[in-house]
Design a protein around this motif. Structure first.
Motif, PDB file in Angstrom:
ATOM      1  N   PRO B  43      92.270  -7.551-109.437  1.00 42.50           N
ATOM      2  CA  PRO B  43      91.339  -6.461-109.129  1.00 42.50           C
ATOM      3  C   PRO B  43      91.154  -5.527-110.320  1.00 42.50           C
ATOM      4  CG  PRO B  43      93.524  -5.865-108.400  1.00 42.50           C
ATOM      5  CD  PRO B  43      93.641  -7.237-109.006  1.00 42.50           C
ATOM      6  N   THR B  46      93.156  -1.078-109.554  1.00 42.66           N
ATOM      7  CA  THR B  46      94.482  -0.558-109.865  1.00 42.66           C
ATOM      8  C   THR B  46      94.625  -0.274-111.364  1.00 42.66           C
ATOM      9  OG1 THR B  46      95.222  -2.836-110.134  1.00 42.66           O
ATOM     10  CG2 THR B  46      95.629  -1.819-107.996  1.00 42.66           C
ATOM     11  N   ARG B 120      92.429   3.086-105.944  1.00 43.77           N
ATOM     12  CA  ARG B 120      93.091   4.167-106.659  1.00 43.77           C
ATOM     13  C   ARG B 120      92.282   4.559-107.906  1.00 43.77           C
ATOM     14  NH1 ARG B 120      97.980   5.837-105.382  1.00 43.77           N
ATOM     15  NH2 ARG B 120      98.733   3.996-104.312  1.00 43.77           N
ATOM     16  N   PRO B 147      94.860   1.656-100.964  1.00 47.34           N
ATOM     17  CA  PRO B 147      95.154   0.484-101.797  1.00 47.34           C
ATOM     18  C   PRO B 147      95.346  -0.824-101.033  1.00 47.34           C
ATOM     19  CG  PRO B 147      96.515   2.373-102.424  1.00 47.34           C
ATOM     20  CD  PRO B 147      95.809   2.754-101.178  1.00 47.34           C
ATOM     21  N   LEU B 148      95.833  -0.785 -99.804  1.00 47.33           N
ATOM     22  CA  LEU B 148      96.082  -2.048 -99.098  1.00 47.33           C
ATOM     23  C   LEU B 148      94.820  -2.664 -98.494  1.00 47.33           C
ATOM     24  CD1 LEU B 148      99.432  -1.564 -97.160  1.00 47.33           C
ATOM     25  CD2 LEU B 148      98.988  -3.155 -99.010  1.00 47.33           C
ATOM     26  N   SER B 151      93.595  -6.041-100.065  1.00 45.49           N
ATOM     27  CA  SER B 151      94.403  -7.215 -99.720  1.00 45.49           C
ATOM     28  C   SER B 151      94.175  -7.638 -98.272  1.00 45.49           C
ATOM     29  CB  SER B 151      95.891  -6.920 -99.926  1.00 45.49           C
ATOM     30  OG  SER B 151      96.136  -6.566-101.254  1.00 45.49           O
ATOM     31  N   LEU B 152      94.054  -6.671 -97.377  1.00 42.98           N
ATOM     32  CA  LEU B 152      93.834  -7.009 -95.968  1.00 42.98           C
ATOM     33  C   LEU B 152      92.522  -7.785 -95.800  1.00 42.98           C
ATOM     34  CD1 LEU B 152      95.014  -3.628 -94.404  1.00 42.98           C
ATOM     35  CD2 LEU B 152      96.087  -5.856 -94.007  1.00 42.98           C
ATOM     36  N   GLU B 155      92.748 -11.272 -97.228  1.00 43.83           N
ATOM     37  CA  GLU B 155      93.517 -12.157 -96.347  1.00 43.83           C
ATOM     38  C   GLU B 155      92.823 -12.401 -95.011  1.00 43.83           C
ATOM     39  OE1 GLU B 155      96.123 -13.996 -97.081  1.00 43.83           O
ATOM     40  OE2 GLU B 155      95.696 -13.261 -99.105  1.00 43.83           O
ATOM     41  N   LEU B 157      92.377 -10.322 -92.634  1.00 42.40           N
ATOM     42  CA  LEU B 157      93.006  -9.597 -91.518  1.00 42.40           C
ATOM     43  C   LEU B 157      92.091  -8.433 -91.109  1.00 42.40           C
ATOM     44  CD1 LEU B 157      96.650  -9.581 -92.949  1.00 42.40           C
ATOM     45  CD2 LEU B 157      95.714 -11.087 -91.186  1.00 42.40           C
ATOM     46  N   HIS B 160      93.385  -6.945 -86.961  1.00 41.57           N
ATOM     47  CA  HIS B 160      94.794  -7.310 -86.865  1.00 41.57           C
ATOM     48  C   HIS B 160      95.595  -6.016 -86.733  1.00 41.57           C
ATOM     49  CE1 HIS B 160      98.728  -8.789 -88.289  1.00 41.57           C
ATOM     50  NE2 HIS B 160      98.285 -10.004 -87.980  1.00 41.57           N
ATOM     51  N   ALA B 161      96.753  -6.112 -86.124  1.00 39.98           N
ATOM     52  CA  ALA B 161      97.595  -4.916 -85.966  1.00 39.98           C
ATOM     53  C   ALA B 161      97.923  -4.267 -87.310  1.00 39.98           C
ATOM     54  CB  ALA B 161      98.883  -5.297 -85.235  1.00 39.98           C
ATOM     55  N   LEU B 162      98.082  -5.097 -88.361  1.00 34.93           N
ATOM     56  CA  LEU B 162      98.352  -4.544 -89.700  1.00 34.93           C
ATOM     57  C   LEU B 162      97.204  -3.656 -90.167  1.00 34.93           C
ATOM     58  CD1 LEU B 162      99.879  -7.586 -91.609  1.00 34.93           C
ATOM     59  CD2 LEU B 162     100.869  -5.298 -91.554  1.00 34.93           C
ATOM     60  N   LEU B 165      97.147  -0.345 -88.301  1.00 32.52           N
ATOM     61  CA  LEU B 165      98.202   0.530 -88.804  1.00 32.52           C
ATOM     62  C   LEU B 165      97.821   1.112 -90.173  1.00 32.52           C
ATOM     63  CD1 LEU B 165     100.975   1.394 -87.757  1.00 32.52           C
ATOM     64  CD2 LEU B 165     101.978  -0.554 -88.963  1.00 32.52           C
ATOM     65  N   ALA B 166      97.225   0.272 -91.032  1.00 32.57           N
ATOM     66  CA  ALA B 166      96.797   0.758 -92.357  1.00 32.57           C
ATOM     67  C   ALA B 166      95.702   1.816 -92.205  1.00 32.57           C
ATOM     68  CB  ALA B 166      96.308  -0.411 -93.216  1.00 32.57           C
ATOM     69  N   GLU B 169      97.352   4.974 -91.368  1.00 22.86           N
ATOM     70  CA  GLU B 169      98.058   5.479 -92.544  1.00 22.86           C
ATOM     71  C   GLU B 169      97.118   6.204 -93.502  1.00 22.86           C
ATOM     72  OE1 GLU B 169     101.345   4.986 -93.251  1.00 22.86           O
ATOM     73  OE2 GLU B 169     101.359   5.657 -95.350  1.00 22.86           O
TER      74      GLU B 169
END
Lengths: 273, 273
Positions: B43, B46, B120, B147-148, B151-152, B155, B157, B160-162, B165-166, B169
């Motif tokens: 990426p 970052t 970021r 930042p996540l 990737s999510l 992938e 996702l 998804h529960a992840l 949650l993100a 956050e």
């Protein structure tokens, strides 16, 4: 400079390989260590074999120009795709993370299944699986990529609900297969040891590539009579191809102490090599 | 080739910019579109300003050699750091994602706070915040890196529960500030619209850079008399600097259909430019 007095070179796709440098410095405090992290092109784990091999060659050549006596490929993905080429092409011994990790897993397993986790590149390469299949019934080998783990570590989410959930997502097949040994096939993963251990249970041995590799380097230096003598502490030097926004906090996370000084390597210079 | 018949060039750090190509093709079906994704070095979000600017220049020059009539910088991070340089240096109009996103946010806000999320790099650059501060009380601007999220999305996702949650956050400060408009300052984020909308609530307007940018391209072509005439559907061409393991599934996710053919660009060739 005499053979033994020369430094050891270590490269990784980014900062994760600092876990390897830290362990090398612990086991070999008199050695000069030169680290190169290819932070401008990180990560390698999602990228194809040709790209990773081309990058690894450039990283290795940069370190060779620093007159190293031994090269450590601290990146699992680069070890998976480029180690054979580098070992054939370079005039110094080249050690990767995969063989030491496999040897440690062989010593640790107690008859159960053996698991390996890593980036998509490392797992897709099949290198760990092939190595295990040399002495282990393939039915006892379980491999799974954990693509989000690197980002979680980079973000410092080592003990966070997101990490717990990601462990449950990726490690379920390994827990179901009742592995007794799990190879952490990525330099970032040792930082997730507590979270992984909580999910897998205390009886599962987690094989840390950094520790296994450092022991292999000690053996290789002794074999070649290349160990540096002297009472003083070795010099640590850090080169990065980019200064990422988080490199200070991240570097400290992997290294266990702040990086005091970093040199940036111009990518043009790297690519011209 | 006459001015209007030439293709439009679009570059991004990876595959996320295909959301921009998709929207451009929807709004301008007769135009030839050439996409370059720098998947070998993805990426950008970052990485530091100097590295991102150097990469953006190489990406732009690669597309210029294809005789483009207009350049679209589909990457928010590259827009944040390199757009001014590219606009000054290149002989064709250059459009980034930031100005169109800011204009859309200005039209949408109803007196509440305005939020912006991104990598970021994009958030650290302060470009969105500076643009908003031109007409909005700084106390009403809330910016947060996520930042996540990239990737999510990579992938897959998306639901998804992840991801839930993100969202909790990263988006909590924006919900607490009661933003009425949220700029999705990264080409990957539109795929998370359902999850983001669930967390933020249905009354918050989500500004999609891809849509805003495509409308700005239409206006720019009309202004310059550069719109391609003709009944036929334009040609879509895809160039990538690496074929990542997941590029087929990922490409289809951003594009809404499979990529039929991809050319890989040798990085040596890119870097020599």
């Amino acid at each position: 400079m005499s053979g033994a007095a020369r430094p050891i070179g270590i490269f990784d796709s980014g900062l994760g390989g600092l876990t390897v440098l830290r362990e090398l410095h612990r086991q070999l405090p008199a050695e000069d260590l030169i680290y190169f992290g290819d932070t401008a092109r990180v990560p390698y784990g999602t990228k194809g074999a040709r790209t990773v091999t081309a990058f690894a060659r450039q990283d290795a050549r940069f370190l060779l120009r620093q007159d190293i006596k031994l090269l450590v490929v601290a990146c699992n993905t680069a070890s998976a795709f480029a180690l054979d080429d580098l070992a054939r092409e370079l005039p110094v011994p080249v050690l990767g993370v995969i063989e030491p990790g496999l040897a440690a897993a062989r010593r640790s397993t107690r008859g159960g299944a053996v698991g390996v986790i890593g980036t998509r590149g490392t797992i897709t390469s099949g290198r760990y699986q092939a190595g295990l299949a040399g002495w282990l019934d393939p039915a006892r080998i379980v491999a799974n990529p954990c693509p989000l783990f690197v980002s979680l570590v980079e973000e410092g989410l080592l003990d966070h609900a997101l990490t717990e959930l990601a462990c449950a997502e990726y490690l379920a097949p390994l827990r179901e297969a009742a592995v007794d040994t799990l190879i952490l096939g990525c330099t970032h993963y040792p930082l997730l040891k507590p979270a992984i251990a909580r999910y897998m249970g205390p009886e599962v041995v987690l094989v840390d590539s950094a520790e296994a590799l450092a022991s292999a380097v000690v053996a290789e230096l002794d074999r070649g009579g290349l160990r540096r003598e002297g009472a003083g502490e070795g010099r640590l030097a850090y080169y990065l191809s980019d200064l990422p926004w988080t490199f200070r906090t991240e570097g400290e996370r992997y290294l266990g102490k702040p990086i005091d000084h970093v040199e940036t390597v111009n990518l043009d210079e790297l690519e011209a090599s």
